[in-house]
Design an enzyme around this catalytic site. Structure first.
Site, PDB file in Angstrom:
ATOM      1  N   ILE A 158      90.613  79.075  50.910  1.00  9.49           N
ATOM      2  CA  ILE A 158      89.883  79.353  52.093  1.00  9.49           C
ATOM      3  C   ILE A 158      90.518  79.603  53.381  1.00  9.49           C
ATOM      4  CG2 ILE A 158      88.354  77.721  53.533  1.00  9.49           C
ATOM      5  CD1 ILE A 158      87.273  76.765  50.520  1.00  9.49           C
ATOM      6  N   ALA A 237      87.628  70.467  54.855  1.00  6.96           N
ATOM      7  CA  ALA A 237      87.769  70.509  53.948  1.00  6.96           C
ATOM      8  C   ALA A 237      87.000  69.392  53.223  1.00  6.96           C
ATOM      9  CB  ALA A 237      89.180  70.086  53.642  1.00  6.96           C
ATOM     10  N   ARG A 238      88.274  67.629  53.214  1.00  7.40           N
ATOM     11  CA  ARG A 238      87.027  66.911  53.034  1.00  7.40           C
ATOM     12  C   ARG A 238      87.550  65.522  54.278  1.00  7.40           C
ATOM     13  NH1 ARG A 238      83.995  69.053  50.571  1.00  7.40           N
ATOM     14  NH2 ARG A 238      83.622  69.106  48.263  1.00  7.40           N
ATOM     15  N   ASP A 262      83.492  69.328  59.997  1.00 11.33           N
ATOM     16  CA  ASP A 262      82.030  70.050  59.157  1.00 11.33           C
ATOM     17  C   ASP A 262      82.139  68.758  58.532  1.00 11.33           C
ATOM     18  OD1 ASP A 262      80.062  71.180  58.877  1.00 11.33           O
ATOM     19  OD2 ASP A 262      81.099  72.095  56.816  1.00 11.33           O
ATOM     20  N   GLU A 267      79.984  60.185  55.400  1.00 12.38           N
ATOM     21  CA  GLU A 267      78.851  61.189  55.307  1.00 12.38           C
ATOM     22  C   GLU A 267      77.178  60.347  54.567  1.00 12.38           C
ATOM     23  OE1 GLU A 267      79.934  64.993  54.377  1.00 12.38           O
ATOM     24  OE2 GLU A 267      81.463  64.881  55.463  1.00 12.38           O
ATOM     25  N   HIS A 285      78.433  69.306  57.683  1.00 11.13           N
ATOM     26  CA  HIS A 285      78.851  69.727  55.981  1.00 11.13           C
ATOM     27  C   HIS A 285      78.235  70.626  55.669  1.00 11.13           C
ATOM     28  CE1 HIS A 285      81.510  68.005  52.185  1.00 11.13           C
ATOM     29  NE2 HIS A 285      80.688  69.226  52.453  1.00 11.13           N
ATOM     30  N   GLY A 287      80.086  74.229  55.463  1.00 11.43           N
ATOM     31  CA  GLY A 287      80.817  74.936  54.486  1.00 11.43           C
ATOM     32  C   GLY A 287      79.819  75.622  53.778  1.00 11.43           C
ATOM     33  N   SER A 288      79.420  75.906  52.526  1.00 15.26           N
ATOM     34  CA  SER A 288      78.592  76.488  51.499  1.00 15.26           C
ATOM     35  C   SER A 288      77.079  76.861  51.886  1.00 15.26           C
ATOM     36  CB  SER A 288      78.909  76.160  50.626  1.00 15.26           C
ATOM     37  OG  SER A 288      78.512  74.989  50.557  1.00 15.26           O
TER      38      SER A 288
HETATM   39  C1  GLV Z   1      81.988  71.544  49.747  1.00 17.52           C
HETATM   40  O1  GLV Z   1      81.810  71.271  50.499  1.00 17.52           O
HETATM   41  C2  GLV Z   1      82.401  71.890  47.980  1.00 17.52           C
HETATM   42  O2  GLV Z   1      83.329  71.586  47.541  1.00 17.52           O
HETATM   43  O3  GLV Z   1      82.292  72.687  47.812  1.00 17.52           O
END
Ligand code: GLV
Length: 319
Positions: A158, A237-238, A262, A267, A285, A287-288
């Protein structure tokens, strides 16, 4: 061969659920209820595997109480900070994740965070919706990306993709990673072997590393001081990687100009300190979150279980 029985803890896109039902005797969650840890334990009774999401906290206590029949936890995410890998290993439970298939979508959100935070999108959106704003030569002046230095913390798939896009926007790329990348993967990015060195040249930071014991609260009271004054911090990321109180304090002091997040701790409950900061560009969140990516992730999470039961191993095993 008797079909393996699995629990799928969250609702998936229909195509993916159909696939799971074809391969396994799958217990689905059609109402997408958020199961408590004890509910997951209870629903795993009689199952051979469980397909979890990042909302499932599979800590030691939970894993220790899973029935002996559970042999695999297949996480529907690339990150696996929600699972205690050691506890699973001790119980002989394989843990798998879904790498690669979400790198493009997540990098897109990573770039959106950079753009949104630097160009004051949060304030802009609010003003446009309210109306009554007035154009002027100094209205909502932001930070230009072209010519700025982007620090990437964690240069995995990423991070590399974000670097590639940011480079095309004219940013100069620096990075820190556990190890230096080969020149073709680096693609001109400048390696820093420690955090202080990276942060001190980061006009903008993009956090792209996994959440581990080592990366927990890497952005903290001390490290936030390493940045140039007016830097921008973004996190795709986190939340665990950021000490929110330290970052909010740095924003209030204008040490840090803006944030793009994000992900964040606890959360969906955002630290209220961020709400007072108008420039904070914060997403839930995402991202994906594209259809293609979510289908690819679910397919991979299902395939991981299938591969594991067919071969006794899995290429995406992380413990
Ligand atoms: C999303 O945050 C993932 O880790 O896939």
């Amino acid at each position: 061969m008797k079909m393996k029985k699995i629990l799928v803890t969250r609702k998936l896109i229909k195509d993916s659920e159909d696939k799971a039902l074809k391969i396994f005797d799958a217990k689905l969650n059609p109402n997408d209820e958020l199961y408590s840890q004890s509910r997951v334990i209870e629903m795993c009774q009689g199952c051979d595997g469980v397909l979890t999401s990042l909302t499932d906290k599979m800590d030691k206590e939970t894993i220790d109480k899973l029935p002996d029949s559970i042999k695999i936890i297949s996480n529907f995410a690339v990150g696996f900070g929600n699972i205690d890998l050691e506890a699973a290993k001790k119980r002989g439970i394989a843990v798998t994740n879904t790498p690669e298939v979400l790198s493009d979508a997540t990098a897109e959100i990573g770039v959106l965070l950079i753009l949104g935070a630097c160009r004051r999108a949060a304030e802009g959106i609010e003003s446009a919706r309210e109306g009554g704003w007035k154009w002027s030569a100094d209205y909502l002046i932001g930070k230009q990306l072209t010519g700025s230095r982007l620090g990437i913390l964690g240069m995995g798939r990423i991070g590399q993709k974000i670097a590639k896009i940011a480079k095309s926007l004219g940013m100069i790329i620096h990075y820190h990673n556990r190890s230096k990348l080969s020149p073709d993967k680096e693609d001109g990015a400048i390696y820093h072997d420690n955090l202080k060195s990276l942060f001190s040249v980061s006009d903008v930071l993009s956090i792209c590393c996994p959440a581990t014991k080592e990366t927990e609260n890497m952005i903290n009271k001390e490290t936030v001081e390493y940045f140039p004054k007016g830097a921008v911090i973004t996190n795709v990321a986190r939340g665990d990687i950021v000490d929110d109180d330290a970052l909010i304090d740095a924003l209030n002091r204008r040490k840090i100009y803006a944030v793009g997040l994000d992900v964040y701790k606890n959360e969906p409950n955002l630290n209220p300190g961020y709400l007072k900061i108008k420039s904070a560009f914060i997403l839930p969140h995402l991202g994906s979150a594209t259809k293609d990516t979510r289908i690819a992730m679910a397919n991979l999470a299902i395939d991981n279980i299938d591969e594991f039961f067919k071969t006794g191993n899995c290429k995406n095993k992380v413990n």
